[in-house]
Design a protein around this motif. Sequence first.
Motif, PDB file in Angstrom:
ATOM      1  N   GLY A  54      38.094  33.364  29.753  1.00  0.00           N
ATOM      2  CA  GLY A  54      38.891  32.900  30.881  1.00  0.00           C
ATOM      3  C   GLY A  54      40.174  33.686  31.030  1.00  0.00           C
ATOM      4  O   GLY A  54      40.623  33.970  32.146  1.00  0.00           O
ATOM      5  N   SER A  55      40.793  34.050  29.891  1.00  0.00           N
ATOM      6  CA  SER A  55      42.013  34.842  29.958  1.00  0.00           C
ATOM      7  C   SER A  55      41.748  36.212  30.573  1.00  0.00           C
ATOM      8  O   SER A  55      42.533  36.705  31.389  1.00  0.00           O
ATOM      9  N   ALA A  56      40.602  36.806  30.197  1.00  0.00           N
ATOM     10  CA  ALA A  56      40.266  38.109  30.767  1.00  0.00           C
ATOM     11  C   ALA A  56      39.991  37.992  32.272  1.00  0.00           C
ATOM     12  O   ALA A  56      40.429  38.834  33.066  1.00  0.00           O
ATOM     13  N   GLN A  57      39.254  36.940  32.656  1.00  0.00           N
ATOM     14  CA  GLN A  57      38.980  36.748  34.082  1.00  0.00           C
ATOM     15  C   GLN A  57      40.261  36.481  34.856  1.00  0.00           C
ATOM     16  O   GLN A  57      40.422  36.941  35.984  1.00  0.00           O
ATOM     17  N   TYR A  58      41.160  35.725  34.235  1.00  0.00           N
ATOM     18  CA  TYR A  58      42.424  35.434  34.911  1.00  0.00           C
ATOM     19  C   TYR A  58      43.243  36.709  35.092  1.00  0.00           C
ATOM     20  O   TYR A  58      43.910  36.901  36.114  1.00  0.00           O
ATOM     21  N   GLN A  59      43.209  37.614  34.112  1.00  0.00           N
ATOM     22  CA  GLN A  59      43.933  38.870  34.222  1.00  0.00           C
ATOM     23  C   GLN A  59      43.353  39.728  35.346  1.00  0.00           C
ATOM     24  O   GLN A  59      44.096  40.382  36.093  1.00  0.00           O
ATOM     25  N   PHE A  71      44.837  33.164  48.714  1.00  0.00           N
ATOM     26  CA  PHE A  71      44.936  31.919  47.946  1.00  0.00           C
ATOM     27  C   PHE A  71      43.559  31.350  47.626  1.00  0.00           C
ATOM     28  O   PHE A  71      43.298  30.885  46.515  1.00  0.00           O
ATOM     29  N   GLN A  72      42.642  31.402  48.622  1.00  0.00           N
ATOM     30  CA  GLN A  72      41.309  30.866  48.390  1.00  0.00           C
ATOM     31  C   GLN A  72      40.555  31.661  47.327  1.00  0.00           C
ATOM     32  O   GLN A  72      39.871  31.095  46.484  1.00  0.00           O
ATOM     33  N   SER A  73      40.720  32.967  47.352  1.00  0.00           N
ATOM     34  CA  SER A  73      40.056  33.800  46.350  1.00  0.00           C
ATOM     35  C   SER A  73      40.580  33.492  44.956  1.00  0.00           C
ATOM     36  O   SER A  73      39.813  33.299  44.006  1.00  0.00           O
ATOM     37  N   PHE A  74      41.895  33.427  44.841  1.00  0.00           N
ATOM     38  CA  PHE A  74      42.494  33.141  43.527  1.00  0.00           C
ATOM     39  C   PHE A  74      42.150  31.731  43.068  1.00  0.00           C
ATOM     40  O   PHE A  74      41.866  31.486  41.883  1.00  0.00           O
ATOM     41  N   SER A  75      42.164  30.769  44.017  1.00  0.00           N
ATOM     42  CA  SER A  75      41.863  29.386  43.661  1.00  0.00           C
ATOM     43  C   SER A  75      40.417  29.235  43.219  1.00  0.00           C
ATOM     44  O   SER A  75      40.123  28.496  42.273  1.00  0.00           O
ATOM     45  N   ARG A  76      39.496  29.932  43.890  1.00  0.00           N
ATOM     46  CA  ARG A  76      38.094  29.841  43.524  1.00  0.00           C
ATOM     47  C   ARG A  76      37.850  30.371  42.116  1.00  0.00           C
ATOM     48  O   ARG A  76      37.150  29.759  41.306  1.00  0.00           O
ATOM     49  N   LYS A  77      38.480  31.496  41.796  1.00  0.00           N
ATOM     50  CA  LYS A  77      38.309  32.055  40.448  1.00  0.00           C
ATOM     51  C   LYS A  77      38.937  31.135  39.401  1.00  0.00           C
ATOM     52  O   LYS A  77      38.359  30.907  38.333  1.00  0.00           O
ATOM     53  N   SER A  78      40.122  30.602  39.717  1.00  0.00           N
ATOM     54  CA  SER A  78      40.776  29.695  38.767  1.00  0.00           C
ATOM     55  C   SER A  78      39.963  28.423  38.572  1.00  0.00           C
ATOM     56  O   SER A  78      39.887  27.877  37.470  1.00  0.00           O
ATOM     57  N   HIS A  79      39.344  27.939  39.680  1.00  0.00           N
ATOM     58  CA  HIS A  79      38.543  26.714  39.589  1.00  0.00           C
ATOM     59  C   HIS A  79      37.339  26.919  38.676  1.00  0.00           C
ATOM     60  O   HIS A  79      36.987  26.026  37.884  1.00  0.00           O
ATOM     61  N   VAL A  80      36.694  28.073  38.776  1.00  0.00           N
ATOM     62  CA  VAL A  80      35.551  28.363  37.902  1.00  0.00           C
ATOM     63  C   VAL A  80      35.988  28.388  36.449  1.00  0.00           C
ATOM     64  O   VAL A  80      35.331  27.822  35.564  1.00  0.00           O
ATOM     65  N   ILE A  81      37.122  29.040  36.177  1.00  0.00           N
ATOM     66  CA  ILE A  81      37.619  29.132  34.793  1.00  0.00           C
ATOM     67  C   ILE A  81      37.938  27.747  34.249  1.00  0.00           C
ATOM     68  O   ILE A  81      37.557  27.379  33.127  1.00  0.00           O
ATOM     69  N   MET A  82      38.656  26.937  35.065  1.00  0.00           N
ATOM     70  CA  MET A  82      39.069  25.613  34.604  1.00  0.00           C
ATOM     71  C   MET A  82      37.881  24.674  34.450  1.00  0.00           C
ATOM     72  O   MET A  82      37.867  23.812  33.552  1.00  0.00           O
ATOM     73  N   ASN A  83      36.851  24.803  35.308  1.00  0.00           N
ATOM     74  CA  ASN A  83      35.670  23.947  35.178  1.00  0.00           C
ATOM     75  C   ASN A  83      34.945  24.216  33.866  1.00  0.00           C
ATOM     76  O   ASN A  83      34.520  23.290  33.166  1.00  0.00           O
TER      77      ASN A  83
END
Length: 485
Positions: free
Chosen positions: A170-175, A39-51
Amino acid sequence: MNSLLNKWHNLSIRAKSFFLVGVMLAVMWILVALVLIQFQSFSRKSHVIMNDYSDVTGFLDAYSEENVWLEAYIRPSLDAGEHYRRCINQTDQHLAMLGPQWSSQASQAENALRHAIGNAMETYRTAQARFLTLDKQTPEFIQAYLSLKTQSAYIDGYARELLYTRMAQGSAQYQQAEDANLHSMRIFVLYMFCASLLLFLVLTVFARSILRPLMELSRAAAEIGAGRYDAPPLPVCGQDELGTTAQSFNLMQSQIHTTIQALEHQSEMEKHLRETEQQAAQMQRALQEGRFAQLQSQINPHFLFNTLSTIAALAREEGAPLSEDLILRLSSFFRYSLESDERTVTLGREIQLLRDYMELQETRYAGRIKMEILSPDLSLETCTVPKFILQPLVENAILHGLKQRTQGGHIRVRVRRGRRGGICVTVTDNGCGFDPKHRPRQKEHRSVGLQNIAERMELSGGRLDVFSIPGLGTTARITVKEHTA
């Protein structure tokens, strides 16, 4: 193997429980650790994308608001300079967060766009500083404004292109994060299978060592609970904790009947208490409804006397049109106030009642008080609100804030959509005001009080707030949930 089984059976329940619970806790914490890491790994990546996305959208929003106030600034009739400069500062703050971020995570196109926006904004700010020093009546002012609009279009285009680039990246990073998450899920499922087998083994040992003796004890207790107090005593096997419990159970058997009677008596008392609380709640609701029904038929006698006197005087001095209009508005006010079959009405009906009331009061005070209603969003007038909430606020403003003024009194009613949804209505006057810490008591008249409005708004899910400054005026703000009729 037999030696291990004998040692296990000779262990106390405390030792057995600690061992089995320790195994289950170890399995559980390993499971929780795996979940938290994922969860922390996914949340950290999502946080970077959303920021990154938030930085771009924040700059776009601030820059759009700045352009809106630029249009207001060029109008001779509006003095929007201070607000326009405030918007410029906000845009610069978002631009600082958006600034070029050269890193391995950002694409070359994104870095180029950030750099282009920064350079374009430097040129735009230079031209803007010169624009703000020009006189609005000169041709140079118009030319500078057109130049700013042209540069603004380029900056807006760069920003939107950056937004699309950021969304694509961001879409590519999210994938990529999703693919990593899928791989981790497979490992997690394998671990869950192994952990389930281990937990099944632990539960089996627990059931045979502890639960089975406890079930025998439970069956004996069930017989006593069914009223069979003459049942044979529970056999005592061993000297461990369960054996001691069985002995204590046999000793307490003779006292269970008295205990059950006491519990039944306590249950009846609690039931009676709940019924009393329900009756009190029903009486409270009935009291609130009765107050509302009573307030619907209350009209300030001083208001009726003064208004009718004004209409009579106008009827004598003039011909008919104005008097007829006043009488029609007054009759409409009566009909609305005395209706008792509705507790909620549309906001449009409340505003219409307020217009009639304002017309009567403006005529009564003959220019001493001016009133206006601002309701730009007509769609809000179809929403339902509690009945009779606006006119009492205006009446309160006249009686306690503006009655002593000989001229220059002003009341403004503004209807708008709230920032967090719902409907927001403010009633503002420039009367004498009061200290909120020492709110004056209402005079004894039959108008609806602020406390009653606050209670009805709370019952309907809304709220009433009053702000006042002595010598400057008072603002009453009503916030209500949006319900369409």
